[in-house]
Motif scaffolding. Structure first.
Motif, short mmCIF file in Angstrom:
data_model
loop_
_atom_site.label_atom_id
_atom_site.label_comp_id
_atom_site.label_asym_id
_atom_site.label_seq_id
_atom_site.Cartn_x
_atom_site.Cartn_y
_atom_site.Cartn_z
N ALA A 138 0.83 -1.20 0.00
CA ALA A 138 0.00 0.00 0.00
C ALA A 138 0.87 1.26 0.00
CB ALA A 138 -0.94 0.00 1.20
N PHE A 139 1.95 1.23 0.77
CA PHE A 139 2.86 2.37 0.80
C PHE A 139 3.51 2.59 -0.57
CE2 PHE A 139 7.07 4.22 1.81
CZ PHE A 139 6.63 5.42 2.35
N GLN A 140 3.88 1.50 -1.24
CA GLN A 140 4.47 1.61 -2.58
C GLN A 140 3.48 2.19 -3.58
OE1 GLN A 140 5.82 -2.35 -3.40
NE2 GLN A 140 7.82 -2.01 -2.48
N HIS A 141 2.21 1.81 -3.47
CA HIS A 141 1.18 2.36 -4.35
C HIS A 141 0.99 3.85 -4.11
CE1 HIS A 141 -0.12 -1.24 -6.35
NE2 HIS A 141 -0.26 -1.89 -5.20
N SER A 147 4.01 5.69 -5.60
CA SER A 147 4.00 5.73 -7.07
C SER A 147 2.92 6.67 -7.60
CB SER A 147 3.81 4.32 -7.63
OG SER A 147 2.55 3.81 -7.27
N LEU A 148 1.76 6.71 -6.96
CA LEU A 148 0.72 7.65 -7.39
C LEU A 148 1.13 9.09 -7.15
CD1 LEU A 148 -2.60 5.93 -6.29
CD2 LEU A 148 -1.85 6.45 -8.60
N SER A 149 1.77 9.37 -6.02
CA SER A 149 2.20 10.74 -5.75
C SER A 149 3.29 11.18 -6.73
CB SER A 149 2.67 10.88 -4.31
OG SER A 149 3.80 10.07 -4.08
N MET A 150 4.19 10.27 -7.10
CA MET A 150 5.21 10.62 -8.08
C MET A 150 4.60 10.86 -9.46
SD MET A 150 8.31 8.13 -6.90
CE MET A 150 9.40 8.63 -8.20
N MET A 200 3.11 14.24 -9.41
CA MET A 200 4.15 15.26 -9.42
C MET A 200 4.66 15.49 -10.84
SD MET A 200 7.80 15.42 -7.39
CE MET A 200 7.11 14.58 -6.02
N VAL A 201 4.85 14.41 -11.60
CA VAL A 201 5.29 14.55 -12.99
C VAL A 201 4.21 15.23 -13.82
CG1 VAL A 201 5.84 13.23 -15.08
CG2 VAL A 201 6.91 12.64 -12.92
N LEU A 202 2.95 14.86 -13.59
CA LEU A 202 1.85 15.46 -14.33
C LEU A 202 1.76 16.96 -14.06
CD1 LEU A 202 -0.75 15.06 -16.08
CD2 LEU A 202 -1.95 14.85 -13.90
#
Length: 130
Positions: free
Chosen positions: A4-7, A10-13, A16-18
């Motif tokens: 869950a922490f990895q998900h 990855s969503l926050s990164m 951030m790119v978007l």
């Protein structure tokens, strides 16, 4: 918990790119010092007073703020030379083939139950482990 922490990371990164590559414009219309309208991605509505280009005594002003996103994330495969292209393709091909799944093994006796024991054979034959 770790998955869950990895998900979440990855969503926050991805967001951030978007957000770092997105550009937008904020348009504001002031009548004197009073903010009449503010709009993002569109033109702000005016207060109804006519603004002429030659009259500098009018009280209305427009303010436009543009936020430009970055374009450095665009990497083209054609910008690499032949050796780099060859390395990237062979590395990705071999890396993806590492994770092939194993074939599903069939167990022919999984639906059969063992025979029922009528009596305890060790007691009947008087055979014990010492």
């Amino acid at each position: 918990m770790k998955k869950a922490f990895q998900h979440i990371i990855s969503l926050s990164m991805a967001f951030m790119v978007l957000l770092s590559t997105m550009s937008f414009t904020v348009d504001k219309h002031f009548c004197g010092s009073h903010l009449v309208d503010k709009a993002v991605f569109s033109k702000a509505k005016t207060c109804g007073m006519q603004m002429s280009a030659n009259d500098e005594s009018h009280c209305c002003t427009n303010e436009k703020i543009s936020v430009e996103g970055q374009d450095e994330l665009k990497i083209s495969f054609d910008s690499f030379d032949f050796d780099q292209q060859l390395f990237i393709t062979t590395f990705s091909f071999t890396y993806l083939n590492l994770f092939e799944s194993l074939p599903k093994q069939s167990i022919p006796f999984k639906d059969y139950s063992p025979p029922l024991l009528v009596s305890d054979i060790q007691l009947e034959d008087q055979v014990f482990l010492i």
